[in-house]
Structures are given as structure tokens and as C-alpha cells.
Design a protein around this motif. Structure first.
Motif, PDB file in Angstrom:
ATOM      1  N   ILE A   1       0.836  -1.202   0.000  1.00 17.94           N
ATOM      2  CA  ILE A   1       0.000   0.000   0.000  1.00 17.94           C
ATOM      3  C   ILE A   1       0.867   1.247   0.000  1.00 17.94           C
ATOM      4  CG2 ILE A   1      -1.639   1.346   1.375  1.00 17.94           C
ATOM      5  CD1 ILE A   1      -2.942  -1.277   2.201  1.00 17.94           C
ATOM      6  N   LEU A   2       1.933   1.239   0.801  1.00 17.61           N
ATOM      7  CA  LEU A   2       2.847   2.386   0.830  1.00 17.61           C
ATOM      8  C   LEU A   2       3.507   2.592  -0.533  1.00 17.61           C
ATOM      9  CD1 LEU A   2       4.581   1.896   4.309  1.00 17.61           C
ATOM     10  CD2 LEU A   2       2.949   3.679   3.666  1.00 17.61           C
ATOM     11  N   MET A   3       3.926   1.489  -1.155  1.00 12.49           N
ATOM     12  CA  MET A   3       4.589   1.588  -2.458  1.00 12.49           C
ATOM     13  C   MET A   3       3.627   2.097  -3.535  1.00 12.49           C
ATOM     14  SD  MET A   3       7.786   0.867  -2.274  1.00 12.49           S
ATOM     15  CE  MET A   3       8.195   0.518  -3.970  1.00 12.49           C
ATOM     16  N   ARG A   4       2.398   1.633  -3.507  1.00 13.07           N
ATOM     17  CA  ARG A   4       1.439   2.020  -4.547  1.00 13.07           C
ATOM     18  C   ARG A   4       1.013   3.472  -4.414  1.00 13.07           C
ATOM     19  NH1 ARG A   4      -2.197  -3.477  -5.573  1.00 13.07           N
ATOM     20  NH2 ARG A   4      -0.554  -4.916  -4.952  1.00 13.07           N
ATOM     21  N   THR A   5       0.940   3.973  -3.183  1.00 12.68           N
ATOM     22  CA  THR A   5       0.525   5.358  -2.990  1.00 12.68           C
ATOM     23  C   THR A   5       1.682   6.345  -3.107  1.00 12.68           C
ATOM     24  OG1 THR A   5       0.766   5.053  -0.596  1.00 12.68           O
ATOM     25  CG2 THR A   5      -1.442   4.782  -1.524  1.00 12.68           C
ATOM     26  N   SER A   6       2.902   5.853  -3.164  1.00  8.92           N
ATOM     27  CA  SER A   6       4.056   6.756  -3.262  1.00  8.92           C
ATOM     28  C   SER A   6       4.828   6.513  -4.555  1.00  8.92           C
ATOM     29  CB  SER A   6       4.971   6.578  -2.042  1.00  8.92           C
ATOM     30  OG  SER A   6       5.371   5.219  -1.909  1.00  8.92           O
ATOM     31  N   ARG A   7       5.626   5.473  -4.591  1.00  7.09           N
ATOM     32  CA  ARG A   7       6.515   5.253  -5.742  1.00  7.09           C
ATOM     33  C   ARG A   7       5.749   4.988  -7.034  1.00  7.09           C
ATOM     34  NH1 ARG A   7       8.825   1.340  -8.693  1.00  7.09           N
ATOM     35  NH2 ARG A   7      10.956   1.690  -9.435  1.00  7.09           N
ATOM     36  N   ASP A   8       4.669   4.200  -6.964  1.00  4.47           N
ATOM     37  CA  ASP A   8       3.921   3.880  -8.184  1.00  4.47           C
ATOM     38  C   ASP A   8       3.309   5.134  -8.804  1.00  4.47           C
ATOM     39  OD1 ASP A   8       4.611   1.324  -7.634  1.00  4.47           O
ATOM     40  OD2 ASP A   8       2.588   0.527  -7.453  1.00  4.47           O
TER      41      ASP A   8
ATOM     42  N   GLN B   1       8.891  -5.073  -8.668  1.00 10.45           N
ATOM     43  CA  GLN B   1       7.881  -4.371  -7.878  1.00 10.45           C
ATOM     44  C   GLN B   1       7.511  -5.182  -6.639  1.00 10.45           C
ATOM     45  OE1 GLN B   1       7.000  -1.442  -8.130  1.00 10.45           O
ATOM     46  NE2 GLN B   1       6.551  -0.723 -10.173  1.00 10.45           N
ATOM     47  N   LEU B   2       7.345  -6.479  -6.804  1.00 13.91           N
ATOM     48  CA  LEU B   2       6.996  -7.329  -5.673  1.00 13.91           C
ATOM     49  C   LEU B   2       8.117  -7.356  -4.639  1.00 13.91           C
ATOM     50  CD1 LEU B   2       5.335 -10.335  -7.568  1.00 13.91           C
ATOM     51  CD2 LEU B   2       4.189  -8.489  -6.322  1.00 13.91           C
TER      52      LEU B   2
ATOM     53  N   ILE C   1      10.649  -5.455   0.562  1.00 11.97           N
ATOM     54  CA  ILE C   1      11.673  -4.663   1.245  1.00 11.97           C
ATOM     55  C   ILE C   1      11.034  -3.597   2.129  1.00 11.97           C
ATOM     56  CG2 ILE C   1      13.483  -2.922   0.863  1.00 11.97           C
ATOM     57  CD1 ILE C   1      14.401  -4.558  -1.534  1.00 11.97           C
ATOM     58  N   THR C   2       9.979  -2.958   1.619  1.00 18.29           N
ATOM     59  CA  THR C   2       9.283  -1.942   2.411  1.00 18.29           C
ATOM     60  C   THR C   2       8.721  -2.542   3.686  1.00 18.29           C
ATOM     61  OG1 THR C   2       8.685  -0.772   0.377  1.00 18.29           O
ATOM     62  CG2 THR C   2       7.472  -0.190   2.368  1.00 18.29           C
ATOM     63  N   ASP C   3       8.100  -3.720   3.574  1.00 15.98           N
ATOM     64  CA  ASP C   3       7.564  -4.394   4.763  1.00 15.98           C
ATOM     65  C   ASP C   3       8.677  -4.738   5.750  1.00 15.98           C
ATOM     66  OD1 ASP C   3       4.806  -4.449   4.409  1.00 15.98           O
ATOM     67  OD2 ASP C   3       4.903  -6.181   3.078  1.00 15.98           O
TER      68      ASP C   3
END
Length: 591
Positions: free
Chosen positions: A112-119, A185-186, A191-193
Motif C-alpha cells: 500500500i505504501l509503495m502504490r501510494t508513493s513510488r507507483d 515491484q513485488l 523490502i518496504t515491509d
């Protein structure tokens, strides 16, 4: 979900402006080689100094106008991409606001963090660069090729052949890169988690000397990510040198074919220079566009990931069917403190199961809470006490049965209206970055107006004022993220004040006194009891660990392995409930 064009449609006017500026930039860029050919053919070779001077001045003016249009085009493209990113993020935030806790668990924090920021940033970047580099490319190719064929059809074919090889190279790169991009991406989500867990859990990691173990996990996932990144870069490394070779070979081919035509007298020297410039501009435009096109698959993957969030159906739905005829309580006792005919809250044979769980977390749970009552919930760890408190404000959805609030199923309530009438203090008292006042005011319902006095009263009831008055700036003291610069007891008292300031119909305290010392706990409970007795309107449900606190409630609900093991007053349960007797014995409390 809204199609991507929806985010561009409101920006139609600046997009048209960018298109016009791109046309002017391309026209100016291609006109300069034409002037160069004219200067060489009609000025240099003929010795016409006046013609060279006038054409040079024209070239200078065209160059300045071209630079100006290019700068304006870049600025307008940045505006379009930033506006699109803002709207996309707005929709993401709105969608996430309606996610149930089950939905957040399903996707995971990292993704969720990746999709709302980096994506979103990647989509923004590709859109902005695409307007600058891809939008002018068709015009540059069409006009450039037209001018080249006008001067020599052989040279036009040379450029077309080079372009064909470049396109084949791009297709080859894209076909190999797309699967690697998806895998990357996965891994970035993982890594974020992992990093988030390490930051939040660092005290535990150090306390148990697990740094080496966690380092090994990091090395493993970082190594896998590095290998994927290496393969991806190798794929790009194959294509870029190939394109550069084609780029340089085009110049050689133009000089060879053009020189042959000059020797035949069918082409002038200035025309060769102009065609070389046309070829450079066409191929350079393609090359710049390629760098953006290479990123398009990644942007598509990013947008697909975002769509999954935006299109995800909230799992917080009404269970079908629920039965209004189900009995409202497993107890035959009548509440002596009931102040209204209609119960405030009823659980009617509620069954709930977590995702992928073999057995229900709660099964056939029934109880009733009236206005002015207090209900204590007790049971072993993992018995389902907190799950009950999470079901009331619809943080999760039940599997069967029904939960009735003020005579109406909670699934018939507007979820915002339902939650506006509940003051919820979770087991983990989370605070937000900001002032003490902001954190307390956070509990205000959307249609509620509160004053500074209301905030101070709520803090007085929760005994938070005792430490707030010692803080620098008092109610303007800055609370760090999560309340990390406050103690556990201070966080709990602020979380209580946040619920109290709402003045709800139902208070839900999920083991919210665990970090308080005995003196403070007694003071808070006394103040809360007095507040509830003022108008006998509000009720309290509290998850308790201590019998000394639970025995003062009007009713006690005993949960054992997700089922009701007892419901009644302290004296009733002490006489009839085996589980409650065991709790009394474990705490050395006499009936």
C-alpha cells in the motif's frame, strides 16, 4: 474505477497548449537545418555575404523562439503531470479510507505504501516525460522524413531502415524487461515491509540479540532484488549500445549515399548537411522517446497495481441473510440499570471468521447493552474479546447473525453516522504527529463543534491534564509519530480523552487501562463512571483483565475460545460460571 483518461480530461486545455508548443518546437528545430542548407548552397558556395548575414539573423530568431517554446512546454508538462498525480493520490486516499481492516491485511502495509508513493511517482514521471519527448516524436518523424524525401528519396530510405532496426530493438528490450519489472515491484514491496518491521521492532530485535538473524533476512531479500535489477540492467545494456551504433551508422550511410548523389550532380553539399541534421533530429527524438518508452511497461504495472486498490470491493458488507427473530441474549437476567426500553446494542448470534481461518474466531455470540450500562468483557488471551470490540464500529464484517445498534442493524446505518456515535479506544493507543490538542480534537465527529474547554474537560476526565500541564507548551506540545515521546500510560490517557471529547452514545475501551498505575486507574474509572451517570444516555463496553475492575460493571461477558461462557453480574457468574470461577481463583479473588 475511473479510466486513466479521466485524470487527463480536466487538463485538456494545458494539454492543447503543450501540443501547440511541441508543434512550434519541432517546426523551429527542423527549420534551422533548412536554413543551414540554404546558407551553404546559396551563400557560402556563391560567396553571397549579405545572404549569409540575413539568413544567420533569421536562424538566431528561430532558435530563440524554439528555446522559449521548449521551456514553456516543459513547464506546462510538469503542471499536467503534477495535477494528475494529485488527483490519483486523492482517489487512492479516499479508497483506502473505506477499506476494512481485513482489506489492509489482505494487501499488506508495504504494497500500500509503495502504490501510494513510488507507483504514483512513476506514472507522473512517465506522463511528464512522455509529453516532452513522445508527443513531439510523430511530428518530428513525419516532417523530418518529408523534408528528407523531398531532397533525396534514397536518403529517406536510409533513415527509414535505421528507424526499423531501432523499433525492433525496442520491442526486444520491452519483451524481456516487463516480467523483470513486475518481479522487481513485488520485491520492493517486500523490502518496504521488512524495513518497516525493523524500524518499529528495533527495541525487540536488540533486546533478544536478533540483529544477525534480521541481517541475514535483509541480505537474502536484498540479494534477490539485486539479481533482478542486474538482469534488468543487462537487458537495457544490450539495447542502448545497439541503438547508438545504429545512430552513428546512419550518418555514415547518409554521407556515402549523399556523396554519391553529389558526384552525380543530383544533390548539393548543403542538402547533405541538412539531411544529416534531419536524421540526427529524427533519431535523437526516437532515442529520447525510447528512454520514456522503456519506462512505460513499469508505469503500466504501477497503474495496474493502483487499479487493484481503487477497484477493490470493500469486504465490509452486510451478511446475508440475518435473522431478526434470533434471541437477543443468552441470559435470563434483567438488567437492573436499564434506563431505556430499546437496548443500545445487541449482538444476535454473531459468528465471525478471519480470512483463511479454519474455525470461527467468534461463534453464536449474543448479549445486550442498554443505555447507562457498563459491560465488562473477560476471557483468556486470544478468546475473541478485542474482536468483539472491532466488530461494533464495523472494522470487520461478521459472517452471520446481526449486530443491532439503537434498534437498527449496523449494516443499515451509514458507516460514518454509526462511528460518529461511538468513542473507541483501541488496545494500542496510537497518536499522530502533531500537537496534544490536535490529537484530542481528532476525536471530534464531523458535525460536532467543540471548544478548547471541551478538550480540557476531556483531558481532565481521563486525567491526562496531570501530565499535559507539565509539558512544554501544554496543549501545543508536539507529539511524535505514534506518540513515541510519551509513556504508554500517557498515550492511553490521551486516547481516552480523544474518545471522551466526542461525547458518544457508546464507549468502547479495549484493555485501555493496562499501562496506568493503580492510583491513576482508579481516578479515571471514577471520573468515567460519574460522567456516564450524568444522563444515563451513554454506555460503556470495556475489555478487562482484572476482576476487581470487572466486578463493578453492570454485566460481565465471559468469552472462552470464541464462545459465550457466561453472562451476568459478578455474583451470578461467581455462582454459575466455571470459567469465571477459574478467573477468580487465578487472581485470588473471593466471590
Amino acid at each position: 474505477m475511473k479510466p486513466f483518461i479521466h485524470y487527463i480530461k480536466p487538463l485538456w486545455f494545458p494539454t492543447i497548449i503543450v501540443s501547440i508548443l511541441s508543434f512550434l518546437t519541432v517546426a523551429g528545430t527542423l527549420y534551422i537545418p533548412t536554413l543551414t542548407a540554404s546558407i551553404i548552397n546559396d551563400g557560402v558556395l556563391r560567396g553571397d555575404l549579405e545572404m549569409i548575414t540575413s539568413s544567420s539573423m533569421n536562424m538566431l530568431v528561430v532558435a530563440l523562439l524554439t528555446v522559449l517554446s521548449a521551456i514553456l512546454g516543459v513547464a506546462m508538462s510538469a503542471h499536467i503531470s503534477a495535477s494528475m498525480g494529485k488527483e490519483l493520490r486523492n482517489d487512492l486516499v479516499k479508497a483506502l479510507q473505506y477499506f476494512s481492516l481485513r482489506d489492509f491485511t489482505h494487501f499488506g502495509t508495504g504494497t500500500i505504501l509503495m502504490r501510494t508513493s513510488r507507483d504514483v511517482e512513476k506514472i507522473q514521471s512517465v506522463l511528464g516525460e512522455g509529453l516532452n519527448m513522445i508527443l513531439p516524436m510523430p511530428l518530428m518523424i513525419c516532417v523530418g522524413l518529408g523534408l528528407t524525401f523531398y531532397k533525396s528519396w534514397q536518403l529517406g530510405l536510409v533513415i527509414l531502415a535505421v528507424m526499423a532496426f531501432m523499433i525492433l530493438t525496442i520491442v526486444f528490450i520491452e519483451s524481456r524487461a516487463l516480467p523483470l519489472i513486475k518481479a522487481m515491484q513485488l520485491k520492493l514491496d517486500d523490502i518496504t515491509d521488512l524495513v518497516r518491521d525493523h524500524i518499529v521492532g528495533m527495541p525487540v530485535i536488540r533486546a533478544f540479540n536478533r540483529r544477525n538473524y534480521e541481517n541475514e533476512k535483509e541480505i537474502s531479500i536484498f540479494t534477490e532484488t539485486a539479481q533482478l535489477n542486474k538482469r534488468l540492467r543487462q537487458t537495457f545494456a544490450i539495447g542502448l549500445p545497439t541503438i547508438l551504433i545504429l545512430f552513428n551508422m546512419s550518418t555514415v550511410a547518409i554521407l556515402w549515399v549523399g556523396g554519391y548523389n553529389v558526384s552525380l550532380g543530383s544533390l548539393q553539399v548543403g542538402d547533405i548537411i541538412a539531411v544529416i541534421e534531419y536524421a540526427n533530429l529524427i533519431l535523437l527524438s526516437m532515442l529520447m522517446a525510447i528512454f520514456v518508452i522503456i519506462d512505460i511497461p513499469e508505469a503500466i504495472v504501477c497503474y495496474t497495481r493502483i487499479r487493484k486498490l481503487l477497484e477493490h470491493e470493500n469486504t465490509d458488507t452486510c451478511p446475508e441473510p440475518y435473522n431478526d427473530s434470533i434471541t437477543t441474549s443468552t441470559s435470563t437476567s434483567t438488567s437492573p440499570s436499564a434506563k431505556h426500553d430499546t437496548p443500545l446494542l445487541e449482538f444476535r448470534n454473531v459468528t465471525f471468521r478471519y480470512d483463511n481461518a479454519e474455525s470461527p474466531a467468534l461463534e453464536n455470540i449474543s448479549f445486550t447493552v442498554h443505555h447507562g450500562e457498563t459491560l465488562a468483557i473477560m476471557g483468556d488471551i486470544g478468546s475473541g474479546k478485542s474482536t468483539i470490540t472491532n466488530l461494533i464500529p464495523r472494522l470487520f464484517s461478521i459472517e452471520s447473525g446481526d449486530i443491532v445498534f439503537e434498534g437498527k442493524s449496523i449494516y443499515e446505518w451509514n458507516v460514518d453516522d454509526l462511528r460518529a456515535r461511538i468513542g473507541y479506544v483501541p488496545q494500542r493507543a496510537y497518536l499522530f504527529t502533531g500537537t496534544v490538542e490536535m490529537n484530542v480534537r481528532y476525536g471530534t465527529a464531523s458535525n460536532q463543534q467543540i471548544t478548547t474547554q471541551d478538550i480540557e474537560n476531556a483531558c481532565r476526565l481521563s486525567r491526562a491534564d496531570e501530565f499535559i500541564n507539565r509539558l512544554e507548551g501544554r496543549y501545543q506540545y508536539i507529539v511524535a509519530q505514534g506518540g513515541s515521546n510519551l509513556s504508554g500510560g500517557q498515550r492511553q490517557r490521551l486516547a481516552m480523552a480523544r474518545a471522551l471529547v466526542r461525547k458518544p452514545d457508546l464507549f468502547i475501551f479495549d484493555d485501555s487501562f493496562s499501562a496506568l498505575d493503580g492510583t491513576t486507574e482508579r481516578a479515571v474509572r471514577t471520573a468515567l463512571h460519574e460522567e456516564l451517570q450524568k444522563d444515563n444516555r451513554s454506555a460503556l463496553i470495556s475489555v478487562e483483565q482484572k476482576v476487581s475492575a470487572a466486578k463493578k460493571a453492570d454485566h460481565i461477558l465471559i468469552i472462552n475460545r470464541g464462545q459465550v461462557a457466561g453472562y451476568g453480574t459478578h455474583n451470578e457468574l461467581a455462582a454459575t460460571s466455571t470459567v469465571y470461577k477459574q478467573i477468580l481463583a487465578s487472581q485470588e479473588v473471593t466471590a
